[in-house]
Design a protein around this motif. Structure first.
Motif, PDB file in Angstrom:
ATOM      1  N   VAL A  59      47.372  49.505  57.584  1.00  0.00           N
ATOM      2  CA  VAL A  59      48.704  48.940  57.796  1.00  0.00           C
ATOM      3  C   VAL A  59      49.539  49.939  58.582  1.00  0.00           C
ATOM      4  O   VAL A  59      49.271  51.139  58.571  1.00  0.00           O
ATOM      5  CB  VAL A  59      49.423  48.594  56.466  1.00  0.00           C
ATOM      6  N   GLU A  60      50.533  49.414  59.249  1.00  0.00           N
ATOM      7  CA  GLU A  60      51.482  50.271  59.941  1.00  0.00           C
ATOM      8  C   GLU A  60      52.751  50.347  59.112  1.00  0.00           C
ATOM      9  O   GLU A  60      53.215  49.345  58.588  1.00  0.00           O
ATOM     10  CB  GLU A  60      51.805  49.701  61.320  1.00  0.00           C
ATOM     11  N   ALA A  61      53.290  51.538  58.997  1.00  0.00           N
ATOM     12  CA  ALA A  61      54.539  51.712  58.249  1.00  0.00           C
ATOM     13  C   ALA A  61      55.331  52.843  58.903  1.00  0.00           C
ATOM     14  O   ALA A  61      54.763  53.880  59.250  1.00  0.00           O
ATOM     15  CB  ALA A  61      54.250  52.036  56.791  1.00  0.00           C
ATOM     16  N   ALA A  62      56.606  52.622  59.063  1.00  0.00           N
ATOM     17  CA  ALA A  62      57.446  53.649  59.675  1.00  0.00           C
ATOM     18  C   ALA A  62      57.575  54.856  58.744  1.00  0.00           C
ATOM     19  O   ALA A  62      57.288  55.978  59.115  1.00  0.00           O
ATOM     20  CB  ALA A  62      58.815  53.062  59.992  1.00  0.00           C
ATOM     21  N   SER A  63      57.962  54.595  57.499  1.00  0.00           N
ATOM     22  CA  SER A  63      58.145  55.692  56.555  1.00  0.00           C
ATOM     23  C   SER A  63      58.211  55.130  55.140  1.00  0.00           C
ATOM     24  O   SER A  63      58.890  54.136  54.895  1.00  0.00           O
ATOM     25  CB  SER A  63      59.446  56.428  56.884  1.00  0.00           C
ATOM     26  N   TRP A  64      57.488  55.776  54.232  1.00  0.00           N
ATOM     27  CA  TRP A  64      57.555  55.399  52.825  1.00  0.00           C
ATOM     28  C   TRP A  64      57.964  56.623  52.034  1.00  0.00           C
ATOM     29  O   TRP A  64      57.626  57.752  52.414  1.00  0.00           O
ATOM     30  CB  TRP A  64      56.234  54.834  52.335  1.00  0.00           C
ATOM     31  N   GLY A  91      47.341  55.948  60.746  1.00  0.00           N
ATOM     32  CA  GLY A  91      48.258  55.036  60.060  1.00  0.00           C
ATOM     33  C   GLY A  91      48.066  55.135  58.554  1.00  0.00           C
ATOM     34  O   GLY A  91      47.755  56.202  58.039  1.00  0.00           O
ATOM     35  N   TRP A  92      48.228  54.023  57.868  1.00  0.00           N
ATOM     36  CA  TRP A  92      48.065  53.993  56.412  1.00  0.00           C
ATOM     37  C   TRP A  92      46.874  53.119  56.045  1.00  0.00           C
ATOM     38  O   TRP A  92      46.603  52.112  56.685  1.00  0.00           O
ATOM     39  CB  TRP A  92      49.327  53.452  55.743  1.00  0.00           C
ATOM     40  N   ARG A  93      46.202  53.503  54.990  1.00  0.00           N
ATOM     41  CA  ARG A  93      45.042  52.768  54.483  1.00  0.00           C
ATOM     42  C   ARG A  93      45.396  52.174  53.135  1.00  0.00           C
ATOM     43  O   ARG A  93      46.001  52.831  52.277  1.00  0.00           O
ATOM     44  CB  ARG A  93      43.841  53.697  54.336  1.00  0.00           C
ATOM     45  N   VAL A  94      44.983  50.928  52.926  1.00  0.00           N
ATOM     46  CA  VAL A  94      45.153  50.245  51.643  1.00  0.00           C
ATOM     47  C   VAL A  94      43.769  49.837  51.154  1.00  0.00           C
ATOM     48  O   VAL A  94      42.993  49.243  51.904  1.00  0.00           O
ATOM     49  CB  VAL A  94      46.040  48.989  51.783  1.00  0.00           C
TER      50      VAL A  94
END
Length: 116
Positions: A59-64, A91-94
Motif C-alpha cells: 500500500v502507499e501511505a504518506a505518513s502514519w 512503500g508499506w507492506r500489509v
C-alpha cells in the motif's frame, strides 16, 4: 476407470469397493487420497480443523504515526488471526492472516471483511 465409492468391505486378503451403479472392484491394496474412504470406515482424524490463509499486498501511505503495526483479531468468530503493517523501501507492506475451515466455500478465493 472413474467412479464414486459407495461402500467398502475389508479383509486380510482383499478389499472390496462398491461403486456407484452397483459395480464392485476387489483389490489387495486400496489407496484413497481424499478422505472419503476414511470417513466411511470411521478412521478419519482431523489434525487441523482450520487452515491459515495468508494474503499480502503493498500500500502507499504518506505518513502514519507508527513504525509498524500488528493487530490481532478480537473475536475468534471473525477468524482473523492477525494483520501486520510495516515499512519497506518501496512503500508499506500489509499481511493478513485468517483461518478457514477445509470445507469453507471461501477456501479457494475469499475476501474477508476486516475493520479495526
Amino acid at each position: 476407470m472413474q467412479s464414486k465409492v459407495t461402500g467398502i468391505g475389508l479383509s486380510a486378503e482383499r478389499q472390496t469397493l462398491n461403486l456407484f451403479g452397483s459395480e464392485t472392484v476387489a483389490a489387495r491394496l486400496v489407496i484413497g487420497a481424499n478422505g472419503v474412504m476414511a470417513d466411511m470406515l470411521g478412521t478419519r482424524r482431523d489434525i487441523s480443523r482450520c487452515h491459515s490463509v495468508s494474503v499480502g499486498f503493498d500500500v502507499e501511505a504518506a505518513s502514519w504515526p507508527f513504525e509498524a503495526l500488528t493487530y490481532f483479531g478480537e473475536d475468534p468468530a471473525q477468524r482473523v488471526a492477525y494483520l501486520t503493517l510495516f515499512p519497506l523501501p518501496s512503500g508499506w507492506r500489509v499481511n493478513l492472516f485468517v483461518y478457514r475451515e477445509l470445507n469453507d466455500p471461501c477456501s479457494g478465493a475469499c475476501v474477508t471483511t476486516w475493520r479495526p
